[in-house]
Design a protein around this motif. Structure first.
Motif, PDB file in Angstrom:
ATOM      1  N   MET A  63       0.838  -1.179   0.000  1.00  0.00           N
ATOM      2  CA  MET A  63       0.000   0.000   0.000  1.00  0.00           C
ATOM      3  C   MET A  63       0.885   1.245   0.000  1.00  0.00           C
ATOM      4  SD  MET A  63      -2.828   1.289   2.787  1.00  0.00           S
ATOM      5  CE  MET A  63      -1.697   1.436   4.153  1.00  0.00           C
ATOM      6  N   LYS A  64       0.551   2.204  -0.845  1.00  0.00           N
ATOM      7  CA  LYS A  64       1.277   3.470  -0.901  1.00  0.00           C
ATOM      8  C   LYS A  64       0.449   4.580  -0.275  1.00  0.00           C
ATOM      9  CE  LYS A  64       3.958   2.849  -5.134  1.00  0.00           C
ATOM     10  NZ  LYS A  64       4.185   3.407  -6.474  1.00  0.00           N
ATOM     11  N   ILE A  65       1.153   5.486   0.408  1.00  0.00           N
ATOM     12  CA  ILE A  65       0.538   6.681   0.973  1.00  0.00           C
ATOM     13  C   ILE A  65       1.287   7.885   0.416  1.00  0.00           C
ATOM     14  CG2 ILE A  65      -0.007   7.978   3.062  1.00  0.00           C
ATOM     15  CD1 ILE A  65       0.073   5.277   4.579  1.00  0.00           C
ATOM     16  N   LEU A  66       0.564   8.799  -0.223  1.00  0.00           N
ATOM     17  CA  LEU A  66       1.158  10.034  -0.717  1.00  0.00           C
ATOM     18  C   LEU A  66       1.237  11.027   0.426  1.00  0.00           C
ATOM     19  CD1 LEU A  66       1.898  11.246  -3.641  1.00  0.00           C
ATOM     20  CD2 LEU A  66      -0.116  12.655  -3.239  1.00  0.00           C
ATOM     21  N   LEU A  67       2.366  11.695   0.582  1.00  0.00           N
ATOM     22  CA  LEU A  67       2.582  12.704   1.620  1.00  0.00           C
ATOM     23  C   LEU A  67       2.672  14.067   0.961  1.00  0.00           C
ATOM     24  CD1 LEU A  67       5.488  10.893   3.505  1.00  0.00           C
ATOM     25  CD2 LEU A  67       3.049  10.840   4.110  1.00  0.00           C
ATOM     26  N   ILE A  68       1.790  14.986   1.357  1.00  0.00           N
ATOM     27  CA  ILE A  68       1.881  16.348   0.833  1.00  0.00           C
ATOM     28  C   ILE A  68       1.730  17.344   1.970  1.00  0.00           C
ATOM     29  CG2 ILE A  68       1.137  15.774  -1.493  1.00  0.00           C
ATOM     30  CD1 ILE A  68      -1.627  16.869  -0.839  1.00  0.00           C
ATOM     31  N   SER A  69       2.325  18.498   1.785  1.00  0.00           N
ATOM     32  CA  SER A  69       2.251  19.539   2.802  1.00  0.00           C
ATOM     33  C   SER A  69       2.313  20.904   2.149  1.00  0.00           C
ATOM     34  CB  SER A  69       3.421  19.384   3.784  1.00  0.00           C
ATOM     35  OG  SER A  69       3.250  20.248   4.893  1.00  0.00           O
ATOM     36  N   ASP A  70       1.738  21.870   2.845  1.00  0.00           N
ATOM     37  CA  ASP A  70       1.904  23.284   2.516  1.00  0.00           C
ATOM     38  C   ASP A  70       1.452  23.617   1.085  1.00  0.00           C
ATOM     39  OD1 ASP A  70       3.273  24.373   5.044  1.00  0.00           O
ATOM     40  OD2 ASP A  70       4.370  22.535   4.593  1.00  0.00           O
ATOM     41  N   ILE A  71       0.185  23.329   0.823  1.00  0.00           N
ATOM     42  CA  ILE A  71      -0.437  23.705  -0.454  1.00  0.00           C
ATOM     43  C   ILE A  71      -0.679  25.213  -0.474  1.00  0.00           C
ATOM     44  CG2 ILE A  71      -2.443  23.389  -1.960  1.00  0.00           C
ATOM     45  CD1 ILE A  71      -2.827  20.625  -0.511  1.00  0.00           C
ATOM     46  N   HIS A  72      -1.026  25.768   0.653  1.00  0.00           N
ATOM     47  CA  HIS A  72      -1.241  27.206   0.837  1.00  0.00           C
ATOM     48  C   HIS A  72      -2.190  27.814  -0.195  1.00  0.00           C
ATOM     49  CE1 HIS A  72       1.363  27.845   4.250  1.00  0.00           C
ATOM     50  NE2 HIS A  72       2.321  27.134   3.658  1.00  0.00           N
ATOM     51  N   GLY A  73      -3.245  27.081  -0.546  1.00  0.00           N
ATOM     52  CA  GLY A  73      -4.276  27.628  -1.417  1.00  0.00           C
ATOM     53  C   GLY A  73      -3.951  27.651  -2.893  1.00  0.00           C
ATOM     54  N   SER A  74      -2.856  27.034  -3.315  1.00  0.00           N
ATOM     55  CA  SER A  74      -2.477  27.018  -4.729  1.00  0.00           C
ATOM     56  C   SER A  74      -3.228  25.913  -5.469  1.00  0.00           C
ATOM     57  CB  SER A  74      -0.969  26.791  -4.892  1.00  0.00           C
ATOM     58  OG  SER A  74      -0.658  26.585  -6.261  1.00  0.00           O
ATOM     59  N   LEU A  75      -4.190  26.304  -6.281  1.00  0.00           N
ATOM     60  CA  LEU A  75      -4.924  25.316  -7.066  1.00  0.00           C
ATOM     61  C   LEU A  75      -4.000  24.640  -8.074  1.00  0.00           C
ATOM     62  CD1 LEU A  75      -7.535  23.876  -7.677  1.00  0.00           C
ATOM     63  CD2 LEU A  75      -8.160  25.780  -9.197  1.00  0.00           C
ATOM     64  N   PHE A  76      -3.068  25.375  -8.635  1.00  0.00           N
ATOM     65  CA  PHE A  76      -2.113  24.806  -9.592  1.00  0.00           C
ATOM     66  C   PHE A  76      -1.368  23.627  -8.971  1.00  0.00           C
ATOM     67  CE2 PHE A  76       2.110  24.492 -11.466  1.00  0.00           C
ATOM     68  CZ  PHE A  76       1.819  24.459 -12.826  1.00  0.00           C
ATOM     69  N   TYR A  77      -0.811  23.828  -7.774  1.00  0.00           N
ATOM     70  CA  TYR A  77      -0.024  22.766  -7.148  1.00  0.00           C
ATOM     71  C   TYR A  77      -0.889  21.703  -6.475  1.00  0.00           C
ATOM     72  CZ  TYR A  77       4.233  24.968  -8.541  1.00  0.00           C
ATOM     73  OH  TYR A  77       5.253  25.473  -9.307  1.00  0.00           O
ATOM     74  N   ALA A  78      -2.097  22.055  -6.051  1.00  0.00           N
ATOM     75  CA  ALA A  78      -3.016  21.030  -5.545  1.00  0.00           C
ATOM     76  C   ALA A  78      -3.350  20.055  -6.674  1.00  0.00           C
ATOM     77  CB  ALA A  78      -4.280  21.672  -4.991  1.00  0.00           C
TER      78      ALA A  78
END
Length: 181
Positions: free
Chosen positions: A1-16
């Motif tokens: 099983m894989k888990i993606l780790l993301i942090s600090d999107i800060h409201g950027s739709l482009f990077y989300a």
């Protein structure tokens, strides 16, 4: 099983959107969001395609896949627009025989670790700087920032897979890698 780790999107739709593309490309089962999803905070410039409402709508489409914790830029009103809990300071999940401690990093961090056993994994964001190290038997991981990396690092995310944790940029280049034995 894989888990993606993301942090600090800060409201950027482009990077989300880039993070969701990575989730699909990596064929991960869950997304662990380490805080600072919707707002940029008073110390940060506006990120690319700043659109907190759009980010909320995008992430809500994956709410059954998301495990999230509160960042220092998150507030109670965020839970009113998000379809998953976001106000916990930390979350603990079990991955095989390991405990994985998820937090943002403004309270618990590598200088203020919670009580963990050797072999456990401590995952945090907040600094916007990728890290993958074994510190006194604890795996300390920071996937960096999806939207606002610091210290000349690329925009990045992490992946927990069976015996490794990888940190990659959105082109798929490996930035950091650590085996969790």
């Amino acid at each position: 099983m894989k888990i993606l780790l993301i942090s600090d999107i800060h409201g950027s739709l482009f990077y989300a959107e880039k993070a969701i593309e990575a989730f699909e490309k990596e064929n991960a089962r869950f997304i662990a969001i380490l805080g600072d999803e919707l707002y940029h905070g008073a110390r940060n410039p506006l990120p690319l395609e700043y659109n907190p409402k759009g980010v909320a709508e995008l992430l809500n489409g994956y709410s059954d896949k998301i495990i999230a914790v509160r960042g220092n830029c998150d507030s109670e009103v965020d839970e009113m627009v998000l379809d998953y809990p976001v106000m916990s300071t930390y979350s603990t999940i079990l991955y095989g025989t390991r405990r994985i401690f998820l937090t943002h990093g403004h309270i618990y961090n590598e200088n203020n670790l919670p009580s963990l056993s050797k072999g456990d994994v401590f995952v945090y964001g907040h600094t916007h700087i990728p890290k993958a190290e074994n510190i006194n038997g604890i795996y300390v991981i920071n996937p960096g920032s999806v939207a606002m990396p610091k210290e000349d690092n690329p925009n990045s995310y992490g992946v927990i897979c069976e015996d490794s944790i990888l940190i990659k940029d959105f082109e798929g280049n490996l930035i950091k890698n650590i085996r969790i034995l």
